[in-house]
Design an enzyme around this catalytic site. Sequence first.
Site, PDB file in Angstrom:
ATOM      1  N   LEU A 174      -4.913  -1.278  -7.299  1.00 30.47           N
ATOM      2  CA  LEU A 174      -3.974  -2.156  -6.610  1.00 30.47           C
ATOM      3  C   LEU A 174      -4.493  -3.584  -6.608  1.00 30.47           C
ATOM      4  O   LEU A 174      -3.715  -4.540  -6.645  1.00 30.47           O
ATOM      5  CB  LEU A 174      -3.765  -1.689  -5.164  1.00 30.47           C
ATOM      6  CG  LEU A 174      -3.122  -0.319  -4.965  1.00 30.47           C
ATOM      7  CD1 LEU A 174      -2.948  -0.042  -3.474  1.00 30.47           C
ATOM      8  CD2 LEU A 174      -1.779  -0.229  -5.674  1.00 30.47           C
ATOM      9  N   GLY A 175      -5.813  -3.742  -6.535  1.00 25.91           N
ATOM     10  CA  GLY A 175      -6.376  -5.080  -6.519  1.00 25.91           C
ATOM     11  C   GLY A 175      -7.878  -5.062  -6.377  1.00 25.91           C
ATOM     12  O   GLY A 175      -8.505  -4.003  -6.250  1.00 25.91           O
ATOM     13  N   HIS A 214      -5.870  -6.748   2.728  1.00 30.05           N
ATOM     14  CA  HIS A 214      -7.124  -6.027   2.523  1.00 30.05           C
ATOM     15  C   HIS A 214      -8.064  -6.818   1.613  1.00 30.05           C
ATOM     16  O   HIS A 214      -9.255  -7.011   1.934  1.00 30.05           O
ATOM     17  CB  HIS A 214      -6.795  -4.659   1.917  1.00 30.05           C
ATOM     18  CG  HIS A 214      -7.971  -3.808   1.570  1.00 30.05           C
ATOM     19  ND1 HIS A 214      -8.411  -2.781   2.385  1.00 30.05           N
ATOM     20  CD2 HIS A 214      -8.795  -3.797   0.483  1.00 30.05           C
ATOM     21  CE1 HIS A 214      -9.449  -2.189   1.823  1.00 30.05           C
ATOM     22  NE2 HIS A 214      -9.703  -2.787   0.665  1.00 30.05           N
ATOM     23  N   GLU A 215      -7.553  -7.291   0.482  1.00 31.28           N
ATOM     24  CA  GLU A 215      -8.412  -7.987  -0.480  1.00 31.28           C
ATOM     25  C   GLU A 215      -8.854  -9.353   0.035  1.00 31.28           C
ATOM     26  O   GLU A 215      -9.993  -9.775  -0.215  1.00 31.28           O
ATOM     27  CB  GLU A 215      -7.695  -8.118  -1.828  1.00 31.28           C
ATOM     28  CG  GLU A 215      -7.338  -6.801  -2.495  1.00 31.28           C
ATOM     29  CD  GLU A 215      -8.532  -5.888  -2.755  1.00 31.28           C
ATOM     30  OE1 GLU A 215      -9.677  -6.378  -2.763  1.00 31.28           O
ATOM     31  OE2 GLU A 215      -8.311  -4.669  -2.930  1.00 31.28           O
ATOM     32  N   HIS A 224     -15.475  -2.502   3.293  1.00 36.73           N
ATOM     33  CA  HIS A 224     -14.684  -1.335   3.672  1.00 36.73           C
ATOM     34  C   HIS A 224     -15.247  -0.740   4.960  1.00 36.73           C
ATOM     35  O   HIS A 224     -16.464  -0.661   5.144  1.00 36.73           O
ATOM     36  CB  HIS A 224     -14.685  -0.287   2.555  1.00 36.73           C
ATOM     37  CG  HIS A 224     -13.909  -0.709   1.357  1.00 36.73           C
ATOM     38  ND1 HIS A 224     -14.357  -0.497   0.062  1.00 36.73           N
ATOM     39  CD2 HIS A 224     -12.705  -1.337   1.237  1.00 36.73           C
ATOM     40  CE1 HIS A 224     -13.460  -0.965  -0.790  1.00 36.73           C
ATOM     41  NE2 HIS A 224     -12.448  -1.481  -0.099  1.00 36.73           N
ATOM     42  N   TRP A 226     -15.719   2.150   6.134  1.00 37.44           N
ATOM     43  CA  TRP A 226     -16.594   3.319   6.120  1.00 37.44           C
ATOM     44  C   TRP A 226     -17.943   3.029   5.451  1.00 37.44           C
ATOM     45  O   TRP A 226     -18.810   3.895   5.391  1.00 37.44           O
ATOM     46  CB  TRP A 226     -15.914   4.504   5.435  1.00 37.44           C
ATOM     47  CG  TRP A 226     -15.710   4.327   3.968  1.00 37.44           C
ATOM     48  CD1 TRP A 226     -16.540   4.755   2.953  1.00 37.44           C
ATOM     49  CD2 TRP A 226     -14.619   3.678   3.315  1.00 37.44           C
ATOM     50  NE1 TRP A 226     -16.037   4.401   1.729  1.00 37.44           N
ATOM     51  CE2 TRP A 226     -14.859   3.736   1.923  1.00 37.44           C
ATOM     52  CE3 TRP A 226     -13.461   3.030   3.773  1.00 37.44           C
ATOM     53  CZ2 TRP A 226     -13.971   3.176   0.995  1.00 37.44           C
ATOM     54  CZ3 TRP A 226     -12.588   2.481   2.855  1.00 37.44           C
ATOM     55  CH2 TRP A 226     -12.846   2.571   1.485  1.00 37.44           C
ATOM     56  N   ASP A 236     -20.393  -1.004   7.694  1.00 36.89           N
ATOM     57  CA  ASP A 236     -19.691  -2.191   7.224  1.00 36.89           C
ATOM     58  C   ASP A 236     -20.243  -3.475   7.829  1.00 36.89           C
ATOM     59  O   ASP A 236     -19.641  -4.545   7.688  1.00 36.89           O
ATOM     60  CB  ASP A 236     -18.194  -2.071   7.514  1.00 36.89           C
ATOM     61  CG  ASP A 236     -17.874  -1.989   9.000  1.00 36.89           C
ATOM     62  OD1 ASP A 236     -18.814  -1.900   9.815  1.00 36.89           O
ATOM     63  OD2 ASP A 236     -16.677  -2.021   9.355  1.00 36.89           O
TER      64      ASP A 236
END
Length: 317
Positions: A174-175, A214-215, A224, A226, A236
Amino acid sequence: MADLPLHRTCGAYDMHLALLRTNADYARARLSIDAMSAVLGDTALKALTGPRVIPVVVHVIHRGGPENIADTQIKSQIDVLNQDFRMKNADTGSVPKAFKALAADALVEFALATRNPEGKATSGITRTKTKVKEFHADNAMKFKTSGGHDAWDSTRYLNIWVCPELIDGPRQLLGYAQFPGGLPATDGVVIIHNAFGANGTAAAPFDRGRTTTHEVGHWLDLFHIWGDSPDCVSDDLVADTPTQQTQNFGKPTFPHVSCSNGPDGDMFMNYMDYVDDAAMFMFTIGQVTRIQATLVGPRSTIGLPVVSALAGVSASA
């Protein structure tokens, strides 16, 4: 039109690891940035007088088809970024009661650039027709010589490249984004066109613009949630995000417990997890602290300055 993956995919951490292995300057920069982030965040928040406004240039790379997305789709993505980073998103009310006190306004806003690097008026959008059938997570879309578009000065702009297809080995991505500390010529965010914005070619379950949220989170130095290793140990680097075993996909049901993190479980609704667009809707206070440390550290040159108490503080990266 490229098919979307069933679940969220992101190449940012893989790129980060590759740079750590192959680029000694990047590895040194990351040590400095991580040390600075731990020190500057709280001070940066206290010094704020308003949101930092980041000028954005969107480079649309297309083959003459629907991936040559409309201006309205691009503007819808800018709207989503502003809603998400300012905690004005309509679904912020869906944050579970257990995490509501942690949800925070990141105090960052985004606007399409009105002046290009030469000072001339611009829409903040470039369009490049390419013969490249599919791009990979190798930054080719960031250079005219390989069928893309060269970055605008990344010390002054957030560069976003929107591509027809984005492949990483067997995966459709997705990216991906470049964390602070990398090469200026490749600095920015890459998104596939049908996971960009909230209309036009954007397709479910990635049709609410959250892939870019997100990006851009990565671009502002968020990892991220987790910690990118399924071991209940990786972290993180943000204290108020619960330890969780691995990424979550789709639309989980609250609570989802892993790594003995009950009763509330994973903060899967965080923008830095891997859930569908409709299931992510928050940053935490700790993440905002890290973002603001980034904006007075390695990204201090970008956007309208809104901090005064930290004059003279800069990244040594």
